[in-house]
Design an enzyme around this catalytic site. Structure first.
Site, short mmCIF file in Angstrom:
data_model
loop_
_atom_site.label_atom_id
_atom_site.label_comp_id
_atom_site.label_asym_id
_atom_site.label_seq_id
_atom_site.Cartn_x
_atom_site.Cartn_y
_atom_site.Cartn_z
CD GLU A 231 56.91 61.13 96.27
OE1 GLU A 231 56.98 59.91 96.04
OE2 GLU A 231 56.06 61.85 95.74
CD GLU B 63 66.13 59.01 93.72
OE1 GLU B 63 65.22 59.80 94.06
OE2 GLU B 63 65.94 58.04 92.97
#
EC number: 2.1.1.320
Length: 637
Positions: free
Chosen positions: A435, A444
Site C-alpha cells: 500500500e 509516494e
C-alpha cells in the site's frame, strides 16, 4: 444580546443576520433583532439619506456630528453584532467628477468609521459593470491602518436588468454583453477581486433573487469565497399553513450554501404578515436540520476542508504512530485488499491442492500490520495456506510488528526490518502486497519501490495492486489560490509555494472539466529497460467563462482483476477516506472563455536521488513551466 457573532456558523445552527436600511434606535433594534433569533444586524453606519459635502462651502463645514455616537453600544457589541453598510448614494465610479470625488471621500469616511468601531464586516454593493475606482478606494483602505474587518461585496446572483421586460432593442452593447446575461455579475466580481489582487479580506455576499441562473453558473459561484447569502423576503413562497417556504430549486441552492457554512442575511419587509418575522429564520433552520446527512468521508474530513498539507514522504521519512493509526481506521481499503488477496489465492491454488500448496506472500511496507492481518483473514476465508513475510523499513513500526508476531501471528509470519529494495529475500514470492500509493498514485514512489522488489517475485507471481493510474482535472478556487499564496516561506523563492503539490480536502472549488487519465504504472513491470519517467498532454474542454487556478489530482488502482480502489470523484470507493485529492497550483490565474480548451503538460522526472513533477499550461495561454529540475519540490528516493 445575540447568541452568536458574525463570522462563524457554530455547530449545526444557521448563523443569520437581519438587513435593515434605517435604524432609528440602534440598541432597541439590536435587542428586537436578537429576540427574533438573529445573530447580527446589517445597518448603515451613517444615515442613508445624509449626503455629506466634502468639496464645496458652506455645506462642507456644516456643524454638528456626522453620525451617531459609538457610545450607544458597547465595544463588544460593535465588534460582534453589527455589519456596516455603505450609504446607497455613494458612487465612486460615477462619470460625473464632483459625484465621484465626493463619493470617494464619503466612502473613506464610512470605512474609517467602521474600522474605528471595530466592525467585523462591512457590506459594499457591486451593482454595475465598472467598479474600478471602488476597488482602488477599498484596496487603499485595506493597506492603510491596522483594522481587520472583512469586506463583503453584495453581488446579485442574476443582474437585475436581465429580469426587466423593457430592455431597449438595438441599444449600444457594453463590454460584458459578450457574456450571457446570467454570467454578468460573476464577471463584475471576477474583475473586482482581480483589481484587488485576490485580497483575503474581500469576500462575496451573494444576493439570491426569485429567478435562478443555470446550474453551471451556480457551480462556478460555489468556487468563490462566499461568506454570506442575502435572501430577500420577496423570494419566499407561502405554504398551506401560511408559512414562508422556498421553491425546490432554491432549497437545493440553500443546501449547497449550508455546506460552505455561509451566513444568511434576511432582507426586506415581512411578506407573511400573519406570521412573525422569525418564521423566515425558522424555515432556514428547518432546511438545515433536514439536509442530507454527511457521509463517512465528509465526517472524517470535517475540519480539513481546503486545508493544505504537504504530501507524505514515507520513503524518505519514517511515519509517526498516529499517522498509521489514522489510515488503519479506513473501513473500505483493507476489506478491498482482503477481497483481492482472497480471489488471488483461489485462482492460484485449486481446491485439490489447498492442503499442500503453501503460497508465499510478502507484504512490502507493512507499517503496523493492517495488510498482514488482511492477508491472514483472506487466507482463512479462502481456506488456503500461506507463509507471510512482513517487510518494513521504519524501525519504530517494526516494534509493533514484532509484538503482533509474538502475541498473535506466531511462526506463520516472518518480520523483516529492511528497505524492500535492499532486502535479500530467502525465497521468491507468489504474491507481493503493498500500500504505497499516494493521492496522485505514484507520488509516494510506489513504482520505484515495487520495481526494486520485483526480483524476488516468481515469474508467474502477482502484485497487488497490479496497476494504478493518476488523473487530473482543472479547477477554479479563489480560496485555494489564496491558501497557496499564503504559504510563502522567508528563505525561499517568493513563488516556490506554487511549484509544489498539496494534499487537500477540496471543498470551496469548481471543477471545470471531467478528470482525465495522466500516468499509468503496471506491476510486475516486465519491460527490459524500466523507465518511470513520463510525459503527457491533456486537453480539457471548458463550457463556462471562468478562471483557472490549478489542477486537482486523483487516482484509481486495480488491486486484482475487478477489485479496485478509487478517489476519482466519478468512481470514488464509497466510505473510503485514506486519501484526499492532490492540488497542483499555478502561479498566475488564467482567464478561460466558454468554448476554449485548457491544455496542460505534465512531466514525471527523476535522477538517482529523487523524483519530481513539472507542469505547464499551454492553452488558452502559456504559463511558465512549474518546478523545473525539481527546484521547489522533490520526492526523495
Amino acid at each position: 444580546m445575540a447568541a452568536m457573532a458574525v463570522g462563524g456558523a457554530g455547530g449545526s445552527r444557521v448563523s443569520s443576520g437581519r438587513d435593515l436600511n434605517c435604524v432609528p434606535e440602534i440598541a432597541d433594534t439590536l435587542g428586537a433583532v436578537a429576540k427574533q433569533g438573529f445573530d447580527f444586524l446589517c445597518m448603515p453606519v451613517f444615515h442613508p439619506r445624509f449626503k455629506r459635502e466634502f468639496i464645496q462651502e458652506p455645506a462642507k463645514n456644516r456643524p454638528g456630528p456626522q453620525t451617531r455616537s459609538d457610545l450607544l453600544l458597547s465595544g463588544r457589541d460593535w465588534n460582534t453584532l453589527i455589519v456596516g453598510k455603505l450609504s446607497p448614494w455613494i458612487r465612486p465610479d460615477s462619470e460625473v467628477e464632483k459625484i465621484r470625488r465626493n463619493s470617494e471621500a464619503a466612502m473613506l469616511q464610512e470605512l474609517n468609521f467602521g474600522a474605528y468601531l471595530g466592525l467585523p464586516a462591512f457590506l459594499l454593493p457591486l451593482n454595475q459593470e465598472d467598479n474600478t475606482n471602488l476597488a482602488r478606494v477599498l484596496t487603499n483602505h485595506i493597506h492603510t491602518g491596522h483594522h481587520s474587518s472583512m469586506f463583503w461585496m453584495r453581488v446579485p446572483l442574476v443582474a437585475p436588468e436581465d429580469l426587466r421586460d423593457d430592455i431597449i432593442e438595438n441599444a449600444p452593447t457594453t463590454h460584458t454583453q459578450e457574456y450571457s446575461g446570467e454570467e454578468k455579475t460573476w464577471i463584475w466580481w471576477h474583475n473586482f477581486r482581480t483589481l484587488c489582487d485576490y485580497s483575503k479580506r474581500i469576500a462575496v455576499a451573494l444576493e439570491i433573487g426569485a429567478d435562478l441562473p443555470s446550474n453551471h453558473v451556480i457551480d462556478r459561484w460555489l468556487g468563490e469565497p462566499i461568506k454570506a447569502a442575502i435572501l430577500p423576503t420577496s423570494i419566499f413562497l407561502t405554504n398551506k399553513k401560511g408559512f414562508p417556504v422556498l421553491s425546490k430549486m432554491h432549497q437545493r441552492l440553500i443546501f449547497r450554501l449550508l455546506k460552505l457554512e455561509v451566513q444568511f442575511i434576511i432582507t426586506g419587509t415581512n411578506h407573511h404578515s400573519e406570521k412573525e418575522f422569525c418564521s423566515y429564520l425558522q424555515y432556514l433552520e428547518y432546511l438545515s436540520q433536514n439536509r442530507p446527512p454527511p457521509n463517512a468521508y465528509e465526517l472524517f474530513a470535517k475540519g480539513y476542508e481546503d486545508y493544505l498539507q504537504s504530501p507524505l514522504q514515507p520513503l524518505m521519512d519514517n511515519l509517526e504512530s498516529q499517522t498509521y493509526e489514522v489510515f488503519e481506521k479506513d473501513p473500505i481499503k483493507y476489506s478491498q485488499y482482503q477481497q483481492a488477496i482472497y480471489k488471488c489465492l483461489l485462482d492460484r491454488v485449486p481446491e485439490e491442492e489447498k492442503d499442500t500448496n503453501v503460497q508465499v506472500l510478502m507484504v512490502l511496507g507493512a507499517g503496523r500490520g493492517p495488510l498482514v492481518n488482511a492477508s491472514l483473514r483472506a487466507a482463512k476465508q479462502a481456506d488456503r495456506r500461506i507463509k507471510l513475510y512482513a517487510v518494513e523499513k521504519n524501525p519504530n513500526a517494526v516494534v509493533t510488528l514484532e509484538n503482533w508476531q509474538f502475541e498473535e501471528w506466531g511462526s506463520q509470519v516472518t518480520v523483516v526490518s529492511s528497505d524492500m529494495r535492499e532486502w535479500v529475500a530467502p525465497e521468491k514470492a507468489d504474491i507481493i502486497v503493498s500500500e504505497l500509493l499516494g493521492s496522485f498514485a505514484d507520488n509516494e514512489l510506489s513504482p520505484e519501490c515495487l520495481d526494486g522488489a520485483q526480483h524476488f517475485l516468481k515469474d508467474d507471481g502477482v502484485s497487488i495492486p497490479g496497476e494504478y493510474t493518476s488523473f487530473l482535472a482543472p479547477i477554479s478556487s479563489s480560496k485555494l489560490y489564496n491558501e497557496v499564496r499564503a504559504c510563502r516561506e522567508k528563505d525561499r523563492d517568493p513563488e516556490a509555494q506554487f511549484e509544489m503539490p498539496y494534499v487537500v480536502r477540496l471543498h470551496n472549488f469548481h471543477q471545470l472539466s471531467a478528470p482525465q487519465p495522466c500516468f499509468t504504472f503496471s506491476h510486475p513491470n516486465r519491460d527490459p529497460m524500466i523507465d518511470n519517467n513520463r510525459y503527457c498532454t491533456l486537453e480539457f474542454p471548458v463550457e463556462v467563462n471562468t478562471v483557472l487556478h490549478g489542477f486537482a489530482g486523483y487516482f484509481e488502482t486495480v488491486l486484482y482483476q475487478d477489485i479496485t480502489l478509487s478517489i476519482r470523484p466519478e468512481t470514488h470507493s464509497p466510505g473510503m477516506f485514506s486519501w484526499f485529492p492532490i492540488l497542483f497550483p499555478i502561479k498566475q490565474p488564467i482567464t478561460v472563455r466558454e468554448g476554449q480548451t485548457i491544455c496542460v503538460r505534465f512531466w514525471r522526472c527523476s535522477n538517482s536521488k529523487k523524483v519530481w513533477y513539472e507542469w505547464a499550461v499551454t492553452a488558452p495561454v502559456c504559463s511558465a513551466i512549474h518546478n523545473p529540475t525539481g527546484r521547489s519540490y522533490t520526492i526523495g528516493l
